[in-house]
Design a protein around this motif. Structure first.
Motif, PDB file in Angstrom:
ATOM      1  N   PRO B  25       0.841  -1.202   0.000  1.00 46.54           N
ATOM      2  CA  PRO B  25       0.000   0.000   0.000  1.00 46.54           C
ATOM      3  C   PRO B  25       0.878   1.255   0.000  1.00 46.54           C
ATOM      4  N   ASN B  67      -4.553  -8.267   2.402  1.00 45.95           N
ATOM      5  CA  ASN B  67      -5.422  -7.572   3.350  1.00 45.95           C
ATOM      6  C   ASN B  67      -6.802  -7.382   2.709  1.00 45.95           C
ATOM      7  N   ALA B  68      -7.723  -6.851   3.494  1.00 41.32           N
ATOM      8  CA  ALA B  68      -9.113  -6.748   3.031  1.00 41.32           C
ATOM      9  C   ALA B  68      -9.222  -5.845   1.800  1.00 41.32           C
ATOM     10  N   SER B  69      -8.431  -4.771   1.763  1.00 42.62           N
ATOM     11  CA  SER B  69      -8.561  -3.848   0.627  1.00 42.62           C
ATOM     12  C   SER B  69      -7.780  -4.334  -0.600  1.00 42.62           C
ATOM     13  N   GLY B  70      -6.939  -5.351  -0.427  1.00 43.66           N
ATOM     14  CA  GLY B  70      -6.258  -5.960  -1.572  1.00 43.66           C
ATOM     15  C   GLY B  70      -5.027  -5.208  -2.038  1.00 43.66           C
ATOM     16  N   ASP B  71      -4.648  -4.120  -1.340  1.00 47.57           N
ATOM     17  CA  ASP B  71      -3.458  -3.386  -1.808  1.00 47.57           C
ATOM     18  C   ASP B  71      -2.175  -3.918  -1.181  1.00 47.57           C
TER      19      ASP B  71
END
Lengths: 499, 103
Positions: B25, B67-71
């Motif tokens: 991220p 992670n949940a946001s995929g970054d």
């Protein structure tokens, strides 16, 4: 990042599985890992700064590739078809080097300065008799992993630079670790000095798919080895597939029921060949791959589902995707740009640009041609449709400019190939006082078939704008290809100019 | 907290887990394994460290964790007993979608 990471993971995850088979000899992943470590020490001790392999596809190739990465020395697979003079010139450029070759060549290379030459057998003996030692390879992602010399049909061959980060990123972006089943085996028939030969080693090791080496390609040996080893996967360049389907002729099938997946790439596949192959390998999924040496192999794929969807569709725009190279890998971005660098929209023709971690675009001593925006100009012409399928139109440098009008040879060749008498053809630009360049075609007729120049000109005129009609047509026995199936257009142009 | 870079390798302070950063991220992120912050490969592991009881799900060789946001995506290059988390939230196993073999 280092290619050795991939092999270390494979050895740790499934070390007892067979990694590579050559004839009667095989190495497991653990044995390959140990051999790489042992050979790395030999390479370092030799004082060499690069390691070269001048050999057909043998066990020395994967052992040498990983040993070089372990030792921190670039691996240089050399073309075993080059003449002694040509080999010597390349060896001078990579000295001091450690060279593994066939026993018959050792004596002729012994005099090259700062070059240690050993036989394949001696190298493999040393590699497989020692121990791996502590993993002490460099983690520097900028280290050079492979130097690949281009065929260099004019001038001195250039060496494409592939760094550890490019190759490892390619694998992480396109392969899942250990995804291959225990029975899977891939037949590697492209030579080691071709990017697909190098990529196949890294991909197969990471996926856990056994490599079956074919030392030199012939249609007979390909089929025989594929059947004997029950291979499930294979990659072929168009000339290889053409020879295989020719050999099989009218056979009902290739009698290769184990084959699940057949990938092809490295040049334009004639539609007649792919249609025959679909019939002869009824159980196989077909994948068309597009990639360049400078991009660490594949950047776009037309997968089995794409093939099926295109064949089943009534929509001509979807059907046409069968002659595309598919869509870019998720890890790369492809754009089509005009000659000023402006990004073009769907279905507009321009030059193919690509960006991604696997893209090198670098030649030794010439720097990288990747722009500040991260995009590399491939020099391939093409367009993308609305759904992102990429259609190639040949090399930009081969475009014929006739009286200010740009035309791609591929478009004219496709039309000529549809003529019933034509087996093969090449269209090139030849100097013309009136037009700057004029369209010339060289055609090979099918056995027992004939066509006149006037017939063929009328045929092209019927299908394309009249400016595309070849002003000059010659009939040849065959066209010049290199051994991996690339049409040598420069040679066609030279022969036309000389004649 | 630190900004991660793709290609960086990190190791667990309390188990044998090693990972490589595949995607990072833009913002700083704190990554833990077995409850303890990850270390640079060159760092010495503190003695007596143990995997926390609430972070002992383990890591699997060759699997990708997101992670949940995929970054954020980490590739496990060495398996271990600890579980991975970013900013306190457990990382999930990324579903593998293998591409067709092309070489």
């Amino acid at each position: 990042m280092n290619l050795m990471m991939l092999l270390e993971m494979a050895a740790s995850g499934f070390g007892d599985r067979v990694a590579v088979t050559n004839g009667a000899v095989s190495l497991t992943y653990q044995q390959l890992f140990d051999a790489a470590g042992s050979a790395a020490r030999v390479i370092r001790a030799s004082g060499a700064e690069r390691m070269a392999v001048l050999d057909v596809s043998s066990l020395a190739v994967p052992v040498g590739l990983f040993a070089s990465s372990w030792a921190g020395r670039p691996f240089v697979p050399l073309n075993y078809r080059l003449t002694a003079d040509e080999v010597e010139k390349l060896l001078e450029r990579i000295a001091p080097s450690y060279v593994v070759t066939e026993s018959g060549r050792v004596a002729s290379l012994a005099h090259v300065a700062s070059t240690s030459v050993v036989t394949r057998e001696a190298f493999l003996d040393a590699a497989t008799s020692g121990t791996a030692g502590e993993p002490d390879w460099s983690a520097d992602a900028d280290d050079i992993a492979i130097l690949l010399f281009t065929s260099g049909t004019t001038g001195a061959p250039k060496a494409a630079v592939l760094r550890q980060k490019h190759l490892v990123s390619y694998i992480f972006g396109s392969v899942e670790f250990g995804a291959a089943g225990e029975d899977e085996a891939t037949l590697v028939s492209v030579p080691p000095y071709h990017i697909a030969g190098m990529a196949a080693i890294a991909s197969s090791v990471y996926s856990g798919r056994r490599i079956v080496q074919l030392p030199t390609f012939s249609a007979e040996s390909w089929l025989e080895t594929a059947r004997r080893e029950k291979v499930t996967h294979a990659f072929v360049v168009p000339t290889m597939l053409a020879r295989i389907v020719d050999l099989l002729g009218d056979a009902a099938s290739a009698e290769l029921p184990s084959l699940e997946a057949l990938a092809y790439g490295g040049g334009k596949m004639p539609q007649s060949v792919i249609e025959k192959a679909l019939r002869l390998f009824p159980g196989a999924d077909f994948t068309n791959a597009y990639g360049l040496t400078e991009t660490s192999s594949t950047i776009a794929i037309l997968g089995p589902e794409d093939h099926r969807a295109a064949i089943a569709s009534d929509d001509p725009a979807v059907r046409r995707r069968l002659i595309s190279v598919g869509r870019p890998l998720p890890s790369v971005e492809v754009q089509i740009r005009d000659e000023n660098g402006a990004v073009l929209g769907p279905n507009q023709r321009g030059e193919v640009y690509v960006s991604g971690e696997q893209v090198s675009g670098e030649y030794l001593g010439r720097g990288s041609s990747v722009g500040s925006d991260g995009f590399f100009p491939t020099r391939d012409g093409g367009s993308m449709d609305d759904a992102g399928y990429l259609f190639l139109e040949g090399r930009i440098d081969d475009i014929i400019v006739r009286g200010g009008e740009n035309m791609s040879p591929g478009e004219i060749e496709d039309v000529l190939l549809e003529h019933e008498a034509i087996a093969d053809c090449a269209v090139v630009g030849v100097p013309s006082e009136q037009w700057g360049e004029a369209v010339a075609a060289v055609v090979v007729t099918k056995p027992g078939q004939k066509a006149s120049i006037e017939d063929l000109q009328a045929w092209v005129k019927k299908h394309l704008r009249s400016s595309r009609t070849p002003e000059r047509i010659e009939f040849w026995e065959s066209l010049p290809y290199n051994e991996t199936g690339k049409l040598l257009r420069r040679q066609v142009r030279a022969q036309l100019a000389g004649g | 907290m630190a900004q991660l870079k793709a290609g960086t390798r990190l190791k667990s302070a309390v188990c044998t887990t090693e990972v490589m950063v595949i995607a990072a991220p833009k913002d700083d992120v704190s990554i833990t394994c077995g409850g303890a912050p990850l270390l640079a490969m060159a760092d010495a592991k503190p003695e007596g460290g143990a995997v926390a009881a609430d972070a002992n799900g383990g890591t699997l060789l060759g699997k990708r964790y997101v992670n949940a946001s995929g970054d954020l995506e980490l590739l496990c290059t060495k398996a271990g007993q600890g579980a991975l988390a970013a900013n306190g939230a457990a990382l999930g196993l990324k579903e593998a979608k293998p591409l067709p073999s092309s070489d």
